[in-house]
Design an enzyme around this catalytic site. Structure first.
Site, mmCIF file in Angstrom:
data_model
loop_
_atom_site.group_PDB
_atom_site.id
_atom_site.type_symbol
_atom_site.label_atom_id
_atom_site.label_comp_id
_atom_site.label_asym_id
_atom_site.label_seq_id
_atom_site.Cartn_x
_atom_site.Cartn_y
_atom_site.Cartn_z
ATOM 1 N N HIS A 1 0.835 -1.205 0.000
ATOM 2 C CA HIS A 1 0.000 0.000 0.000
ATOM 3 C C HIS A 1 0.869 1.255 0.000
ATOM 4 O O HIS A 1 1.882 1.307 0.681
ATOM 5 C CB HIS A 1 -0.894 0.026 1.247
ATOM 6 C CG HIS A 1 -2.006 -0.975 1.204
ATOM 7 N ND1 HIS A 1 -3.045 -0.968 2.102
ATOM 8 C CD2 HIS A 1 -2.252 -2.010 0.368
ATOM 9 C CE1 HIS A 1 -3.879 -1.961 1.819
ATOM 10 N NE2 HIS A 1 -3.407 -2.615 0.782
ATOM 11 N N TYR B 1 -8.912 4.667 8.425
ATOM 12 C CA TYR B 1 -8.981 4.987 9.853
ATOM 13 C C TYR B 1 -10.103 6.019 10.015
ATOM 14 O O TYR B 1 -9.990 7.120 9.477
ATOM 15 C CB TYR B 1 -7.668 5.593 10.349
ATOM 16 C CG TYR B 1 -6.509 4.614 10.460
ATOM 17 C CD1 TYR B 1 -5.754 4.255 9.340
ATOM 18 C CD2 TYR B 1 -6.157 4.062 11.690
ATOM 19 C CE1 TYR B 1 -4.688 3.366 9.448
ATOM 20 C CE2 TYR B 1 -5.088 3.177 11.806
ATOM 21 C CZ TYR B 1 -4.361 2.834 10.682
ATOM 22 O OH TYR B 1 -3.298 1.956 10.785
ATOM 23 N N PRO C 1 -2.573 -0.006 19.427
ATOM 24 C CA PRO C 1 -2.367 -0.485 18.053
ATOM 25 C C PRO C 1 -2.658 0.530 16.949
ATOM 26 O O PRO C 1 -2.425 0.226 15.772
ATOM 27 C CB PRO C 1 -3.326 -1.675 17.957
ATOM 28 C CG PRO C 1 -4.358 -1.431 18.989
ATOM 29 C CD PRO C 1 -3.704 -0.673 20.091
ATOM 30 N N LYS D 1 2.234 -0.384 15.115
ATOM 31 C CA LYS D 1 3.674 -0.429 15.379
ATOM 32 C C LYS D 1 4.193 -1.606 16.198
ATOM 33 O O LYS D 1 5.404 -1.847 16.208
ATOM 34 C CB LYS D 1 4.085 0.868 16.122
ATOM 35 C CG LYS D 1 3.990 2.103 15.280
ATOM 36 C CD LYS D 1 5.032 2.090 14.189
ATOM 37 C CE LYS D 1 4.831 3.197 13.202
ATOM 38 N NZ LYS D 1 5.247 2.854 11.856
ATOM 39 N N TYR E 1 4.326 6.758 10.141
ATOM 40 C CA TYR E 1 3.555 5.556 9.815
ATOM 41 C C TYR E 1 4.391 4.561 9.012
ATOM 42 O O TYR E 1 4.366 3.358 9.293
ATOM 43 C CB TYR E 1 2.287 5.957 9.031
ATOM 44 C CG TYR E 1 1.262 4.849 8.950
ATOM 45 C CD1 TYR E 1 0.355 4.635 9.983
ATOM 46 C CD2 TYR E 1 1.199 4.010 7.843
ATOM 47 C CE1 TYR E 1 -0.575 3.608 9.922
ATOM 48 C CE2 TYR E 1 0.271 2.982 7.765
ATOM 49 C CZ TYR E 1 -0.612 2.787 8.807
ATOM 50 O OH TYR E 1 -1.530 1.772 8.739
HETATM 51 P P1 FAD Z 1 4.416 -11.913 21.417
HETATM 52 O O1 FAD Z 1 3.883 -11.942 20.035
HETATM 53 O O2 FAD Z 1 3.467 -11.722 22.534
HETATM 54 O O3 FAD Z 1 5.238 -13.253 21.630
HETATM 55 C C1 FAD Z 1 5.661 -13.689 22.887
HETATM 56 C C2 FAD Z 1 5.720 -15.195 22.904
HETATM 57 O O4 FAD Z 1 6.233 -15.640 24.143
HETATM 58 C C3 FAD Z 1 4.348 -15.831 22.754
HETATM 59 O O5 FAD Z 1 4.368 -16.792 21.744
HETATM 60 C C4 FAD Z 1 4.063 -16.422 24.122
HETATM 61 O O6 FAD Z 1 3.257 -17.569 24.073
HETATM 62 C C5 FAD Z 1 5.469 -16.737 24.602
HETATM 63 N N1 FAD Z 1 5.619 -16.834 26.039
HETATM 64 C C6 FAD Z 1 4.985 -16.148 27.022
HETATM 65 N N2 FAD Z 1 5.415 -16.519 28.230
HETATM 66 C C7 FAD Z 1 6.359 -17.469 28.027
HETATM 67 C C8 FAD Z 1 7.167 -18.239 28.893
HETATM 68 N N3 FAD Z 1 7.076 -18.123 30.216
HETATM 69 N N4 FAD Z 1 8.031 -19.120 28.355
HETATM 70 C C9 FAD Z 1 8.123 -19.270 27.003
HETATM 71 N N5 FAD Z 1 7.371 -18.547 26.137
HETATM 72 C C10 FAD Z 1 6.504 -17.671 26.637
HETATM 73 N N6 FAD Z 1 -0.191 -4.666 17.099
HETATM 74 C C11 FAD Z 1 -0.552 -3.951 16.055
HETATM 75 O O7 FAD Z 1 0.266 -3.187 15.561
HETATM 76 N N7 FAD Z 1 -1.832 -4.046 15.548
HETATM 77 C C12 FAD Z 1 -2.754 -4.898 16.081
HETATM 78 O O8 FAD Z 1 -3.885 -4.990 15.605
HETATM 79 C C13 FAD Z 1 -2.400 -5.659 17.182
HETATM 80 N N8 FAD Z 1 -3.286 -6.501 17.737
HETATM 81 C C14 FAD Z 1 -2.912 -7.196 18.869
HETATM 82 C C15 FAD Z 1 -3.833 -8.035 19.485
HETATM 83 C C16 FAD Z 1 -3.495 -8.713 20.658
HETATM 84 C C17 FAD Z 1 -4.525 -9.603 21.336
HETATM 85 C C18 FAD Z 1 -2.187 -8.564 21.199
HETATM 86 C C19 FAD Z 1 -1.800 -9.283 22.498
HETATM 87 C C20 FAD Z 1 -1.268 -7.751 20.542
HETATM 88 C C21 FAD Z 1 -1.613 -7.061 19.383
HETATM 89 N N9 FAD Z 1 -0.702 -6.232 18.723
HETATM 90 C C22 FAD Z 1 -1.084 -5.518 17.663
HETATM 91 C C23 FAD Z 1 0.669 -6.108 19.128
HETATM 92 C C24 FAD Z 1 1.596 -7.028 18.344
HETATM 93 O O9 FAD Z 1 0.914 -8.182 17.967
HETATM 94 C C25 FAD Z 1 2.761 -7.306 19.270
HETATM 95 O O10 FAD Z 1 3.452 -6.079 19.447
HETATM 96 C C26 FAD Z 1 3.717 -8.393 18.772
HETATM 97 O O11 FAD Z 1 3.096 -9.654 18.861
HETATM 98 C C27 FAD Z 1 4.994 -8.393 19.641
HETATM 99 O O12 FAD Z 1 5.763 -9.531 19.380
HETATM 100 P P2 FAD Z 1 6.590 -10.217 20.529
HETATM 101 O O13 FAD Z 1 7.295 -11.324 19.862
HETATM 102 O O14 FAD Z 1 7.350 -9.203 21.269
HETATM 103 O O15 FAD Z 1 5.515 -10.773 21.556
HETATM 104 C C1 DHB Z 2 -4.118 -3.571 11.401
HETATM 105 C C2 DHB Z 2 -3.875 -3.405 12.741
HETATM 106 C C3 DHB Z 2 -3.551 -2.149 13.209
HETATM 107 O O1 DHB Z 2 -3.296 -1.974 14.515
HETATM 108 C C4 DHB Z 2 -3.476 -1.058 12.365
HETATM 109 O O2 DHB Z 2 -3.180 0.151 12.865
HETATM 110 C C5 DHB Z 2 -3.717 -1.249 11.014
HETATM 111 C C6 DHB Z 2 -4.041 -2.512 10.539
HETATM 112 C C7 DHB Z 2 -4.473 -4.932 10.915
HETATM 113 O O3 DHB Z 2 -4.620 -5.828 11.735
HETATM 114 O O4 DHB Z 2 -4.628 -5.100 9.696
#
Ligand code: FAD
Ligand code: DHB
Length: 391
Positions: A73, A201, A293, A297, A385
């Site tokens: 996009h 948005y 979210p 980011k 962005y």
């Molecule tokens: P995570 O993806 O949380 O990965 C951490 C991993 O560690 C997981 O697999 C977990 O199971 C594992 N873990 C936890 N505890 C332990 C342990 N004790 N031992 C071993 N493993 C463990 N961001 C956006 O920009 N847009 C969105 O729409 C958006 N939606 C989201 C919806 C939800 C429900 C959540 C929770 C987050 C969302 N985010 C969103 C944020 C984005 O998904 C996260 O910033 C991203 O997943 C970060 O990655 P990470 O690897 O740091 O953490």
């Molecule tokens: C999506 C999630 C977001 O948080 C955002 O700002 C834009 C798109 C998505 O899940 O597609």
């Protein structure tokens, strides 16, 4: 007892990307994940990848499907007051773009690559604890397939997300900065064709709404809701009715509808710990920080952290130089705070807090009009962005 160079706790985007980068730099790692492979691959989350995230996945050799299926996009739409306003992301940033590709798909691609390389990635570990992080030989202890294991290493990467065990293990050395929001997002996935080529948005009197997608046949949408929202109160008809209302345009607009196959509520929080490291334990991604979210980011920031960590570890193992590791936290936090500001700004500009006072509502509208009419203001939105340059 087993040994490795880097013990990675968590197989989300941060842990999996780090493992991949380390492999390519000749550093040994073991990845430990609490959940099953199916669970991790099925977890629906973010969807917008910055150009720099895509470039990094490309260099890491895990972007083949991303390039085939991801949707590139060059702009986004802001919708308010019954009108639509396009922000020309590429035109305002010298041609930079974003790619819409589900976090789940990124995770699937990384897991497949890790397993294919035959390197250790253990799912469904339990009782995970860290020990001796202030020493040069810390350990991660866990149970795997019924056996208790002690994994000795040089460095622990705490990539275990917001609810993990790594951050709490060093809590006394950390300062917390935090903000909660009086609203959340109700997110859906549905079998419907996107109603717009770009993300929308929307700021509407009923609250924020976002129109996104996962493929030419699947949409992802979000609605501002209460943090304690009960999904039983949101039958599919109500979701569609509310989405139609929040995306309405004076000139008329109708959203394509279809079968909703996933529905969930995401809380909103801003959170940072400083520093992002204590002794030989380095926090990365959601373990160290959470952004609301609205700026898309969270995933991108997690990937940016581990890029810094992988380079620092490469120097450490290459020449024994600890300068990169010593500077890790400071280097990451500069980006983290810029992204915190942007995410908080987008959130406040686009949401309607409960009981919003009329003066605030007018300021919000003025801000939106300024962002859409001023070259300087729309450039500010666009460059944040699409993401800061790589370091
Ligand atoms: P995570 O993806 O949380 O990965 C951490 C991993 O560690 C997981 O697999 C977990 O199971 C594992 N873990 C936890 N505890 C332990 C342990 N004790 N031992 C071993 N493993 C463990 N961001 C956006 O920009 N847009 C969105 O729409 C958006 N939606 C989201 C919806 C939800 C429900 C959540 C929770 C987050 C969302 N985010 C969103 C944020 C984005 O998904 C996260 O910033 C991203 O997943 C970060 O990655 P990470 O690897 O740091 O953490
Ligand atoms: C999506 C999630 C977001 O948080 C955002 O700002 C834009 C798109 C998505 O899940 O597609």
């Amino acid at each position: 007892m087993t040994e490795t160079q880097v013990a990675i706790v968590g197989a989300g985007p941060a842990g999996l990307v780090l493992a991949r980068l380390l492999k390519r730099r000749g550093v040994e790692a073991v990845v430990l994940e609490l959940r099953s492979r199916d669970y991790v691959e099925g977890r629906v989350r973010a969807g917008v990848l910055e150009q720099r995230t895509v470039d990094l996945l490309d260099e890491a050799g895990v972007a083949e499907r991303l390039h085939r299926e991801g949707m590139v996009h060059q702009g986004v739409e802001l919708r308010f007051g019954g009108r639509s306003h396009r922000i020309d992301l590429s035109g305002l940033t010298g041609g930079r773009k974003i790619t819409v590709y589900g976090q789940q798909e990124v995770v699937k691609d990384l897991i497949a690559a890790r397993l294919e390389s035959g390197l250790p990635l253990h799912f469904e570990v339990s009782d995970v604890t860290v020990a001796d992080v202030e020493s040069e030989r810390p350990a991660v202890r866990f149970t795997h397939e019924g056996s208790e294991v002690e994994l000795r290493c040089d460095v622990i990467a705490g990539c275990d997300g917001f609810h993990g065990i790594c951050r709490p293990a060093i809590a006394s050395a950390l300062r917390v900065f935090e903000r909660e929001y009086p609203f959340a997002w109700l997110g859906i996935l549905a079998n419907a064709k996107p109603s717009s080529e770009e993300l929308i948005y929307a700021n509407h009197a009923n609250g924020f709404a976002l129109h996104s997608m996962r493929s030419p046949e699947v949409i992802r949408s979000y609605l501002q809701c209460r943090p304690d929202e009960d999904l039983d109160e949101w039958p599919d008809e109500r979701v569609w009715e509310e989405l139609q209302t929040r995306f309405e345009l004076d000139e008329g607009f109708s959203l394509n509808e279809g079968e909703i196959f996933d529905k969930g509520v995401t809380p909103m929080r801003s959170f940072v710990v400083e520093p992002m490291q204590h002794g030989r334990l380095f926090l990365a991604g959601d373990a160290a920080h959470i952004v609301p979210p609205t700026g898309a980011k969270g995933l991108n920031l997690a990937v940016a952290d581990v890029e810094v960590l992988a380079s620092a570890l490469e120097s450490f193992y290459g020449s024994g130089d600890t300068a990169g590791l010593d500077a890790y936290s400071e280097q990451c936090l500069r980006r983290v705070w810029r992204v915190q500001h942007f995410s908080s700004w987008m959130t406040s500009m686009l949401h309607r807090p409960p009981g919003q006072d009329p003066f605030e509502a007018k300021l919000q509208l003025s801000q939106l009009e300024y962002v859409c009419s001023s070259h300087a203001a729309s450039t500010t939105l666009a460059e944040n962005y699409v993401g800061l340059e790589r370091v």
